[in-house]
Design an enzyme around this catalytic site. Sequence first.
Site, PDB file in Angstrom:
ATOM      1  N   GLN A  68       0.711  -1.178  -0.017  1.00 22.99           N
ATOM      2  CA  GLN A  68      -0.180   0.137  -0.064  1.00 22.99           C
ATOM      3  C   GLN A  68       0.995   1.405   0.144  1.00 22.99           C
ATOM      4  OE1 GLN A  68      -3.351   2.687   2.541  1.00 22.99           O
ATOM      5  NE2 GLN A  68      -3.024   0.392   3.092  1.00 22.99           N
ATOM      6  N   SER A  69       1.689   1.403   0.795  1.00 20.81           N
ATOM      7  CA  SER A  69       2.301   2.663   1.095  1.00 20.81           C
ATOM      8  C   SER A  69       3.021   3.280  -0.309  1.00 20.81           C
ATOM      9  CB  SER A  69       3.536   2.539   2.174  1.00 20.81           C
ATOM     10  OG  SER A  69       4.680   1.758   1.728  1.00 20.81           O
ATOM     11  N   LYS A 126      15.879 -10.581 -10.580  1.00 16.62           N
ATOM     12  CA  LYS A 126      17.006 -11.474 -10.251  1.00 16.62           C
ATOM     13  C   LYS A 126      17.779 -12.251 -11.561  1.00 16.62           C
ATOM     14  CE  LYS A 126      16.042 -11.154  -5.487  1.00 16.62           C
ATOM     15  NZ  LYS A 126      15.064 -11.943  -4.362  1.00 16.62           N
ATOM     16  N   ASN A 147       9.244   0.454  -2.096  1.00 14.10           N
ATOM     17  CA  ASN A 147       9.067   0.236  -0.564  1.00 14.10           C
ATOM     18  C   ASN A 147       9.147  -1.261  -0.309  1.00 14.10           C
ATOM     19  OD1 ASN A 147       6.439  -0.459  -1.973  1.00 14.10           O
ATOM     20  ND2 ASN A 147       5.629  -0.675   0.027  1.00 14.10           N
ATOM     21  N   ARG A 155      19.873  -5.952  -2.525  1.00 12.22           N
ATOM     22  CA  ARG A 155      20.013  -7.590  -3.000  1.00 12.22           C
ATOM     23  C   ARG A 155      19.944  -7.892  -4.364  1.00 12.22           C
ATOM     24  NH1 ARG A 155      18.597  -8.267   2.236  1.00 12.22           N
ATOM     25  NH2 ARG A 155      16.185  -8.625   1.572  1.00 12.22           N
ATOM     26  N   VAL A 188       7.563  -3.560   8.261  1.00 10.35           N
ATOM     27  CA  VAL A 188       6.565  -2.864   8.901  1.00 10.35           C
ATOM     28  C   VAL A 188       5.450  -2.786   8.166  1.00 10.35           C
ATOM     29  CG1 VAL A 188       5.879  -0.404   9.642  1.00 10.35           C
ATOM     30  CG2 VAL A 188       8.133  -1.485  10.296  1.00 10.35           C
ATOM     31  N   GLU A 190       1.235  -1.212   8.187  1.00  9.83           N
ATOM     32  CA  GLU A 190       0.332  -0.059   8.743  1.00  9.83           C
ATOM     33  C   GLU A 190       0.471   0.071  10.241  1.00  9.83           C
ATOM     34  OE1 GLU A 190      -1.557   2.385   6.938  1.00  9.83           O
ATOM     35  OE2 GLU A 190      -1.905   3.077   9.306  1.00  9.83           O
ATOM     36  N   ASP A 219       0.600   3.699   6.066  1.00  6.96           N
ATOM     37  CA  ASP A 219       0.610   3.346   4.603  1.00  6.96           C
ATOM     38  C   ASP A 219       0.611   4.832   3.722  1.00  6.96           C
ATOM     39  OD1 ASP A 219       1.515   0.939   4.707  1.00  6.96           O
ATOM     40  OD2 ASP A 219      -0.334  -0.093   4.681  1.00  6.96           O
ATOM     41  N   GLY A 298      -8.095  20.230  19.112  1.00 12.86           N
ATOM     42  CA  GLY A 298      -7.436  21.777  19.272  1.00 12.86           C
ATOM     43  C   GLY A 298      -8.104  22.208  20.474  1.00 12.86           C
ATOM     44  N   GLY A 299      -8.192  23.596  20.312  1.00 12.11           N
ATOM     45  CA  GLY A 299      -8.568  24.482  21.423  1.00 12.11           C
ATOM     46  C   GLY A 299      -9.968  24.706  21.784  1.00 12.11           C
ATOM     47  N   GLN A 300     -10.601  24.101  20.775  1.00 12.31           N
ATOM     48  CA  GLN A 300     -12.227  24.291  20.902  1.00 12.31           C
ATOM     49  C   GLN A 300     -12.866  22.737  21.193  1.00 12.31           C
ATOM     50  OE1 GLN A 300     -13.564  27.201  20.616  1.00 12.31           O
ATOM     51  NE2 GLN A 300     -11.958  28.229  19.122  1.00 12.31           N
TER      52      GLN A 300
HETATM   53  N1  CAO Z   1      11.621 -10.239  -9.392  1.00 14.17           N
HETATM   54  C1  CAO Z   1      12.406 -11.022  -8.544  1.00 14.17           C
HETATM   55  N2  CAO Z   1      12.196 -10.787  -7.184  1.00 14.17           N
HETATM   56  C2  CAO Z   1      11.365  -9.793  -6.720  1.00 14.17           C
HETATM   57  C3  CAO Z   1      10.645  -8.837  -7.587  1.00 14.17           C
HETATM   58  C4  CAO Z   1      11.041  -9.076  -9.084  1.00 14.17           C
HETATM   59  N3  CAO Z   1      10.338  -8.435  -9.785  1.00 14.17           N
HETATM   60  N4  CAO Z   1      10.087  -8.099  -6.795  1.00 14.17           N
HETATM   61  C5  CAO Z   1      10.329  -8.462  -5.601  1.00 14.17           C
HETATM   62  N5  CAO Z   1      11.320  -9.458  -5.429  1.00 14.17           N
HETATM   63  C6  CAO Z   1      11.588 -10.103  -4.293  1.00 14.17           C
HETATM   64  C7  CAO Z   1      12.726  -8.962  -3.677  1.00 14.17           C
HETATM   65  O1  CAO Z   1      13.858  -9.070  -4.203  1.00 14.17           O
HETATM   66  C8  CAO Z   1      12.513  -9.643  -2.193  1.00 14.17           C
HETATM   67  O2  CAO Z   1      13.786 -10.819  -2.242  1.00 14.17           O
HETATM   68  P1  CAO Z   1      14.885 -10.770  -1.053  1.00 14.17           P
HETATM   69  O3  CAO Z   1      14.223 -10.891   0.344  1.00 14.17           O
HETATM   70  O4  CAO Z   1      15.224 -12.495  -1.409  1.00 14.17           O
HETATM   71  O5  CAO Z   1      15.902  -9.859  -1.323  1.00 14.17           O
HETATM   72  C9  CAO Z   1      11.105 -10.321  -2.055  1.00 14.17           C
HETATM   73  O6  CAO Z   1      10.756 -10.380  -3.227  1.00 14.17           O
HETATM   74  C10 CAO Z   1      10.359  -9.851  -1.075  1.00 14.17           C
HETATM   75  O7  CAO Z   1      10.425  -8.438  -0.883  1.00 14.17           O
HETATM   76  P2  CAO Z   1       9.885  -7.622   0.490  1.00 14.17           P
HETATM   77  O8  CAO Z   1      11.020  -8.438   1.521  1.00 14.17           O
HETATM   78  O9  CAO Z   1       9.908  -6.276   0.444  1.00 14.17           O
HETATM   79  O10 CAO Z   1       8.580  -8.458   0.722  1.00 14.17           O
HETATM   80  P3  CAO Z   1       7.843  -9.217   1.946  1.00 14.17           P
HETATM   81  O11 CAO Z   1       6.445  -9.292   1.585  1.00 14.17           O
HETATM   82  O12 CAO Z   1       8.644 -10.187   2.594  1.00 14.17           O
HETATM   83  O13 CAO Z   1       7.585  -8.014   3.081  1.00 14.17           O
HETATM   84  C11 CAO Z   1       6.921  -5.661   3.672  1.00 14.17           C
HETATM   85  C12 CAO Z   1       6.577  -6.892   2.764  1.00 14.17           C
HETATM   86  C13 CAO Z   1       5.791  -4.665   3.208  1.00 14.17           C
HETATM   87  C14 CAO Z   1       6.642  -5.965   5.003  1.00 14.17           C
HETATM   88  C15 CAO Z   1       8.328  -4.973   3.353  1.00 14.17           C
HETATM   89  O14 CAO Z   1       8.368  -4.913   2.186  1.00 14.17           O
HETATM   90  C16 CAO Z   1       8.619  -3.754   3.856  1.00 14.17           C
HETATM   91  O15 CAO Z   1       8.836  -3.634   5.391  1.00 14.17           O
HETATM   92  N6  CAO Z   1       8.636  -2.582   3.436  1.00 14.17           N
HETATM   93  C17 CAO Z   1       8.944  -1.400   3.880  1.00 14.17           C
HETATM   94  C18 CAO Z   1       7.953  -0.710   4.497  1.00 14.17           C
HETATM   95  C19 CAO Z   1       6.655  -0.556   4.019  1.00 14.17           C
HETATM   96  O16 CAO Z   1       6.128  -0.104   2.645  1.00 14.17           O
HETATM   97  N7  CAO Z   1       5.628  -1.277   4.497  1.00 14.17           N
HETATM   98  C20 CAO Z   1       4.280  -0.942   3.989  1.00 14.17           C
HETATM   99  C21 CAO Z   1       3.483  -2.167   3.610  1.00 14.17           C
HETATM  100  S1  CAO Z   1       1.904  -1.732   2.923  1.00 14.17           S
HETATM  101  O17 CAO Z   1       0.985  -2.065   4.825  1.00 14.17           O
END
Ligand code: CAO
Length: 477
Positions: A68-69, A126, A147, A155, A188, A190, A219, A298-300
């Site tokens: 979402q974010s 990758k 994000n 990586r 993280v 929301e 988000d 607020g103040g009201q």
């Molecule tokens: N091709 C190949 N790999 C891809 C890809 C693509 N097109 N797009 C994503 N990936 C891979 C990433 O490289 C990553 O792999 P590695 O961990 O091996 O490096 C993997 O997909 C997953 O990415 P992620 O760790 O960001 O995703 P997650 O589902 O585990 O975590 C979230 C999700 C939201 C917790 C995390 O991305 C995060 O903390 N983001 C920052 C904060 C944020 O924006 N939070 C708001 C989320 S909305 O509530």
Amino acid sequence: MAKRKKAKKRRTKATAKKSARKVVRLSSARKSAKKANGNGLPRPSNKPYGQAGRALDGLRILDFTHVQSGPTCTQLLAYMGADVLKVERPGAGDITRGQLRDVPNADSLYFTMLNGSKRSITIDSKHPKGTEILNRLIKTCDVLVENFAPGALDRMGLTWEHIHKTNPRMIVASVKGFGPGPYEDCKVYENVAQCAGGSASTTGFREGPPLVTGAQIGDSGTGLHLALGIMAALYQRNRTGRGQKVLCAMQDGVLNLARVKLRDQQRLAHGPLTEYSQYGEGIPFGIAVPRAGNDSGGGQPGWIVKCKGWENDPDAYLYFITQAPVWGAICDVIGEPTWKTDPEYATPKARLPKLKQIFARIEQFTMTMDKFEAMDLFNKHDIPCGPILSMKEIAEEQSLRSTGTVVEVDHPTRGKYLTVGNPIKLSDSPADVRRSPLLGEHTDEILKDVLGFKAAEIAEIKNSGALSAPPKKEKAA
Ligand code: CAO
């Protein structure tokens, strides 16, 4: 002495020469700009307002966002005219495509309402060929937005150093949960941000647990902050020609929105928070800002009061503010004219310890009419108040449709759906609200039109496997 004078004369002459050169440069710049506005800026468009394109026409975003974010940020930029190329993992795409699905086999509303007006390309980031395509995209885009969890972009080999070397003008904008510090490596979502940013500890009722809010301030709120950061970086790039990193931590974004509570934390050192109803109830304050129920920030002083039908309708309520300048009108309307002059009620200070009782009296009155009747009546007297609108009422509200804040779009697999359009209205840039793309819908188009690949090259890329999901491993017998 004479020597020093001579040297000074030489310096003055040199400076004069230099500035003369500058003057020449400036005036020649002006000459070439004469065709423009005469001040170096393009001549104002003579097209009628709303027909001179969109604010961000020409801006290309490499959108590596998910959930979402990040998507809220890039969707907003797309609404304003940016060409947003959403890079998704082949076969799977943004995880939200399949989350909270309401229509079988169709992209969820979670996805469709956060990714409107974008184009989708699938690339395995990758895969060596995928890396090659991404590098070409980095060269042609203005901003990369991501994000991922901390370290994920690195990586993939897309470090800031690599991106900056490949395209020194590129802006790299990131949302992370936390900024540098003890939690910087944490993933993280929301509600974690709402809790860590000071919102949850100050939301809810004093006697209950901390509460998260329905508005996605962690988000979508951080997405908004990021969009502003990108705009500022683009503006600076106009001067410097150089891109930069933009980082918005969700904790910081929430705290920015909860800043009035940090204000109150500091006020606590100087005495009780008199506008909190807790003060009027004689309950002492602790060491941190307490939850204040529906007290106004607020103040009201304000509170939520019941309206007619509250017994069956969970949203039959009105937010009522006892704004000091209209206190006389409030007393007249609710039938308590003596409160205008009674020293126990006449001043805001005298009223503070009695807020609970005052709102109870107002509620007695509002329970005799529905929330819309109450809104009409109080507004006739300039008394600030607002009906508690359900999402059903908002979805059906015609004025929100006509301003483009709520928009209906058509989607090839799920049919018509409502989305939130651009809440920021620009008089010369109509919002461009279109449906979200299907997974990889624009892969060929982007390879051809944006990156200039020939048909044979596209076929070769496809054969390499960089655009498709890796084949499923056969299960061991
Ligand atoms: N091709 C190949 N790999 C891809 C890809 C693509 N097109 N797009 C994503 N990936 C891979 C990433 O490289 C990553 O792999 P590695 O961990 O091996 O490096 C993997 O997909 C997953 O990415 P992620 O760790 O960001 O995703 P997650 O589902 O585990 O975590 C979230 C999700 C939201 C917790 C995390 O991305 C995060 O903390 N983001 C920052 C904060 C944020 O924006 N939070 C708001 C989320 S909305 O509530």
